[in-house]
Scaffold this active site. Structure first.
Site, mmCIF file in Angstrom:
data_model
loop_
_atom_site.group_PDB
_atom_site.id
_atom_site.type_symbol
_atom_site.label_atom_id
_atom_site.label_comp_id
_atom_site.label_asym_id
_atom_site.label_seq_id
_atom_site.Cartn_x
_atom_site.Cartn_y
_atom_site.Cartn_z
ATOM 1 N N LEU A 115 0.835 -1.196 0.000
ATOM 2 C CA LEU A 115 0.000 0.000 0.000
ATOM 3 C C LEU A 115 0.871 1.247 0.000
ATOM 4 O O LEU A 115 1.822 1.348 0.782
ATOM 5 C CB LEU A 115 -0.903 -0.013 1.245
ATOM 6 C CG LEU A 115 -1.787 1.215 1.447
ATOM 7 C CD1 LEU A 115 -2.840 1.309 0.359
ATOM 8 C CD2 LEU A 115 -2.436 1.177 2.820
ATOM 9 N N HIS A 116 0.568 2.181 -0.878
ATOM 10 C CA HIS A 116 1.269 3.453 -0.888
ATOM 11 C C HIS A 116 0.357 4.548 -1.420
ATOM 12 O O HIS A 116 -0.453 4.317 -2.305
ATOM 13 C CB HIS A 116 2.576 3.400 -1.683
ATOM 14 C CG HIS A 116 2.455 2.941 -3.097
ATOM 15 N ND1 HIS A 116 2.253 1.620 -3.443
ATOM 16 C CD2 HIS A 116 2.525 3.625 -4.257
ATOM 17 C CE1 HIS A 116 2.207 1.503 -4.764
ATOM 18 N NE2 HIS A 116 2.355 2.708 -5.284
ATOM 19 N N VAL A 117 0.479 5.716 -0.818
ATOM 20 C CA VAL A 117 -0.314 6.873 -1.201
ATOM 21 C C VAL A 117 0.637 7.904 -1.790
ATOM 22 O O VAL A 117 1.664 8.240 -1.193
ATOM 23 C CB VAL A 117 -1.079 7.464 0.008
ATOM 24 C CG1 VAL A 117 -1.832 8.725 -0.391
ATOM 25 C CG2 VAL A 117 -2.035 6.431 0.587
#
Length: 135
Positions: free
Chosen positions: A94-96
């Protein structure tokens, strides 16, 4: 599961321009930024998608703080904050994305042109400006 690129950055096993790091998240400059100062915020614990993240609130508090810091530290007009889940997710962690924006910067829709830093020193200077704005 073998470690992914972002797990290696979180563990300090792979170099990155880290902007912030705590027990919840690590934020670092994207190696292929849309615009200079483009930050990725990743949970410290390995999770692949948003649905896998057990405690969303603390993680998104870090994303919110990063969006403020990118605007303030880089004197940006705003930010583009985005995330992919599986489809178009280049690293299965997960990465924003927190991307600095200015009016008429040319970003249109979901076409993300990429740029490069001129040097490692230039990247480090962007990371420092954002980290300073975090306080």
């Amino acid at each position: 599961m073998s470690p992914d690129l972002f797990c290696e950055i979180v563990a300090g096993e792979r170099p990155a321009h880290v902007v912030s790091s705590d027990d919840v998240a690590v934020a670092f400059l994207d190696a292929r930024p849309v615009f200079k100062g483009h930050v990725l915020v990743v949970p410290r614990a390995h999770v692949e998608t948003l649905a896998d993240l057990a405690d969303v609130g603390p993680f998104f508090a870090r994303v919110q703080a990063m969006a403020r810091a990118v605007e303030e530290g880089l004197k940006a007009g705003g930010t583009f904050v985005a995330m992919n889940n599986r489809v178009s997710q280049s690293v299965p962690h997960l990465h924003v994305h927190v991307v600095p924006r200015t009016k008429k910067d040319g970003l249109r829709g979901f076409f993300w042109p990429r740029t490069k830093y001129d040097s490692d020193e230039e990247a480090a200077s962007y990371a420092a400006l954002i980290a300073e704005a975090l306080g």
